[in-house]
Design a protein around this motif. Structure first.
Motif, PDB file in Angstrom:
ATOM      1  N   SER A 114      46.477  39.770  43.273  1.00 44.82           N
ATOM      2  CA  SER A 114      47.892  40.804  42.870  1.00 44.82           C
ATOM      3  C   SER A 114      49.144  40.258  42.037  1.00 44.82           C
ATOM      4  CB  SER A 114      48.667  42.154  44.869  1.00 44.82           C
ATOM      5  OG  SER A 114      47.106  41.842  44.800  1.00 44.82           O
ATOM      6  N   CYS A 115      49.388  41.410  41.278  1.00 46.19           N
ATOM      7  CA  CYS A 115      50.857  41.015  41.409  1.00 46.19           C
ATOM      8  C   CYS A 115      52.035  42.422  40.748  1.00 46.19           C
ATOM      9  CB  CYS A 115      50.452  40.273  39.975  1.00 46.19           C
ATOM     10  SG  CYS A 115      50.053  41.019  38.510  1.00 46.19           S
ATOM     11  N   ASN A 116      53.350  41.543  40.548  1.00 46.97           N
ATOM     12  CA  ASN A 116      54.145  42.557  39.832  1.00 46.97           C
ATOM     13  C   ASN A 116      54.445  41.931  37.877  1.00 46.97           C
ATOM     14  OD1 ASN A 116      56.327  43.799  38.698  1.00 46.97           O
ATOM     15  ND2 ASN A 116      57.858  43.189  40.107  1.00 46.97           N
ATOM     16  N   PRO A 117      53.735  43.420  37.495  1.00 51.30           N
ATOM     17  CA  PRO A 117      54.099  42.698  35.971  1.00 51.30           C
ATOM     18  C   PRO A 117      55.202  43.287  35.418  1.00 51.30           C
ATOM     19  CG  PRO A 117      53.174  45.080  36.294  1.00 51.30           C
ATOM     20  CD  PRO A 117      52.746  44.673  37.693  1.00 51.30           C
ATOM     21  N   ASP A 147      56.296  34.624  35.683  1.00 48.78           N
ATOM     22  CA  ASP A 147      55.071  34.648  36.126  1.00 48.78           C
ATOM     23  C   ASP A 147      54.817  34.761  37.165  1.00 48.78           C
ATOM     24  OD1 ASP A 147      52.474  35.209  34.828  1.00 48.78           O
ATOM     25  OD2 ASP A 147      52.367  33.383  33.376  1.00 48.78           O
ATOM     26  N   GLN A 148      53.551  36.148  37.663  1.00 44.15           N
ATOM     27  CA  GLN A 148      52.580  35.358  39.191  1.00 44.15           C
ATOM     28  C   GLN A 148      51.432  34.813  38.783  1.00 44.15           C
ATOM     29  OE1 GLN A 148      54.362  39.582  40.861  1.00 44.15           O
ATOM     30  NE2 GLN A 148      56.511  38.274  41.524  1.00 44.15           N
ATOM     31  N   CYS A 149      50.817  34.623  37.513  1.00 47.81           N
ATOM     32  CA  CYS A 149      49.478  35.324  37.567  1.00 47.81           C
ATOM     33  C   CYS A 149      49.324  33.293  36.867  1.00 47.81           C
ATOM     34  CB  CYS A 149      48.891  35.786  36.078  1.00 47.81           C
ATOM     35  SG  CYS A 149      48.963  37.237  37.125  1.00 47.81           S
ATOM     36  N   CYS A 165      49.531  39.659  34.191  1.00 39.74           N
ATOM     37  CA  CYS A 165      49.404  40.914  35.114  1.00 39.74           C
ATOM     38  C   CYS A 165      49.352  42.384  34.736  1.00 39.74           C
ATOM     39  CB  CYS A 165      50.659  40.610  35.780  1.00 39.74           C
ATOM     40  SG  CYS A 165      51.255  41.734  37.625  1.00 39.74           S
ATOM     41  N   GLU A 186      48.468  46.659  38.701  1.00 39.08           N
ATOM     42  CA  GLU A 186      48.958  45.132  39.180  1.00 39.08           C
ATOM     43  C   GLU A 186      48.059  43.964  39.835  1.00 39.08           C
ATOM     44  OE1 GLU A 186      52.122  46.835  42.030  1.00 39.08           O
ATOM     45  OE2 GLU A 186      53.013  47.784  40.085  1.00 39.08           O
ATOM     46  N   GLU A 187      46.783  43.539  39.156  1.00 37.63           N
ATOM     47  CA  GLU A 187      46.416  42.737  39.001  1.00 37.63           C
ATOM     48  C   GLU A 187      46.442  42.246  37.916  1.00 37.63           C
ATOM     49  OE1 GLU A 187      44.407  41.830  42.298  1.00 37.63           O
ATOM     50  OE2 GLU A 187      45.250  44.355  43.038  1.00 37.63           O
ATOM     51  N   CYS A 188      45.863  40.378  38.937  1.00 37.33           N
ATOM     52  CA  CYS A 188      46.175  39.357  37.313  1.00 37.33           C
ATOM     53  C   CYS A 188      44.262  39.145  36.855  1.00 37.33           C
ATOM     54  CB  CYS A 188      46.203  38.664  37.932  1.00 37.33           C
ATOM     55  SG  CYS A 188      47.516  37.968  38.314  1.00 37.33           S
ATOM     56  N   ASP A 219      48.774  47.821  28.586  1.00 40.32           N
ATOM     57  CA  ASP A 219      49.425  46.105  29.153  1.00 40.32           C
ATOM     58  C   ASP A 219      50.179  46.359  27.566  1.00 40.32           C
ATOM     59  OD1 ASP A 219      48.749  46.526  31.327  1.00 40.32           O
ATOM     60  OD2 ASP A 219      47.377  44.817  31.025  1.00 40.32           O
TER      61      ASP A 219
END
Length: 329
Positions: A207-210, A215-217, A223, A228-230, A291
């Protein structure tokens, strides 16, 4: 290692809006735009009429189609005799109607064929040579095939490289091998990293915060604003390695007598007409509509959909992205 960047350039064009952080506010046709009000959706742009005052109210306006009337208030590089027309798509020997159809300043349209102007030479551009030639020292030379004498890889056909003054096909090598000359064995999930073949490991879904500032992915993922998923955005390194070992695009171009010079992605170019499938090899990767407000789908249709008839220019996007991509690759 010799690489053809056309499908990758197209891929980068698809995803140009990825550089924007956070989830966009999507605007529809005729919505007021500008001053950070949001992003015009799909085939609309925040249009500014150059004949009106700078403080004009701007609205999301559809790009013009082929044959539409255009003028001083529109982008003019495709506006010919007040009509939107395709241009800069034909290389030496290809069909044309106007001089503007030819891709370089050295070419002119004579008897419906792009030809070199008197006293002109290829001027360092392959578009000014026949499909089976390349430009060297302002003179067109025949492309070299496997086993033929060469001085650089640019003289060799397709993915052939020049080694010991002869064009050769690089072999596939294994884990830990040097890939500066040869290619990693993509059949074994290997790819080239810093000159060494390593194994690719698919990242675990997360999961991630767009709207996060960092960058969380993992690499090659984005993201999603919708869930809110990679999700995978680009081909992974093994898929790129597989493409780099393929001569499909070059063979299609050669078989159809298409040059690699000029604006290959333009709708009326020889390569686009005959080899669209190979050019759009990575079109299966897609940004989700929320997106980027459908801009990915728009560019995909513009380049890879044969029935899409758009003549309005988005040249500035192409130039900036090609420059950024080439210097970073």
């Amino acid at each position: 290692m010799k690489r053809n960047l056309i499908p990758l350039l197209i891929l980068i064009l698809f995803f140009y809006s990825v550089v924007n952080s956070g989830c966009p506010t999507c605007l529809e046709e005729n919505d007021i735009c500008g001053s950070n009000k949001g992003t015009c959706s799909y085939d609309t742009t925040c249009f500014k009429n150059s004949s009106l005052p700078s403080n004009q109210i701007r609205k999301c306006t559809k790009y013009l189609r082929e044959g539409d009337e255009c003028g001083s208030g529109n982008l003019e590089d495709l506006c010919i005799e007040s009509k939107c027309l395709y241009n800069s798509f034909a290389t030496l020997g290809e069909d044309c109607e106007l001089d503007t159809d030819c891709v370089t300043d050295q070419l002119t349209c004579v008897n419906k064929e792009c030809r070199l102007k008197p006293s002109e030479n290829c001027n360092g551009r392959n578009a000014n040579c026949n499909y089976d030639e390349y430009c060297l020292d302002n003179s067109c030379k025949k492309i070299k095939f496997e086993g033929e004498q060469c001085s650089s890889s640019s003289q060799c056909f397709g993915k052939l490289s020049c080694k010991n003054n002869a064009c050769f096909k690089p072999k596939l090598v294994g884990l830990g091998a040097d890939c500066s000359i040869n290619n990693c064995d993509f059949n074994k999930e290997l790819y080239c990293s810093n000159g060494i073949c390593i194994e690719y490991v698919e990242p675990v879904a997360k999961s991630c915060n767009p709207n996060a500032t960092v960058d969380q992915c993992p690499s090659f993922e984005a993201c999603s604003c919708s869930d809110e998923e990679c999700y995978r955005l680009f081909p992974n390194p093994v898929e790129l390695e597989k493409y780099f070992n393929s001569d499909d695009l070059e063979k299609c171009a050669f078989d159809n007598k298409c040059s690699f010079g000029g604006s290959n992605f333009r709708t009326k170019s020889c390569l686009s007409k005959h080899c669209k499938k190979q050019m759009c090899a990575f079109s299966g990767f897609s940004l989700k509509e929320k997106d980027d407000c459908g801009k990915d789908a728009f560019l995909r249709d513009l380049i890879c959909n044969s029935s899409f008839k758009l003549a309005q220019s988005i040249t500035s996007i192409f130039i900036v992205l090609i420059f950024v991509f080439v210097i970073s690759f």
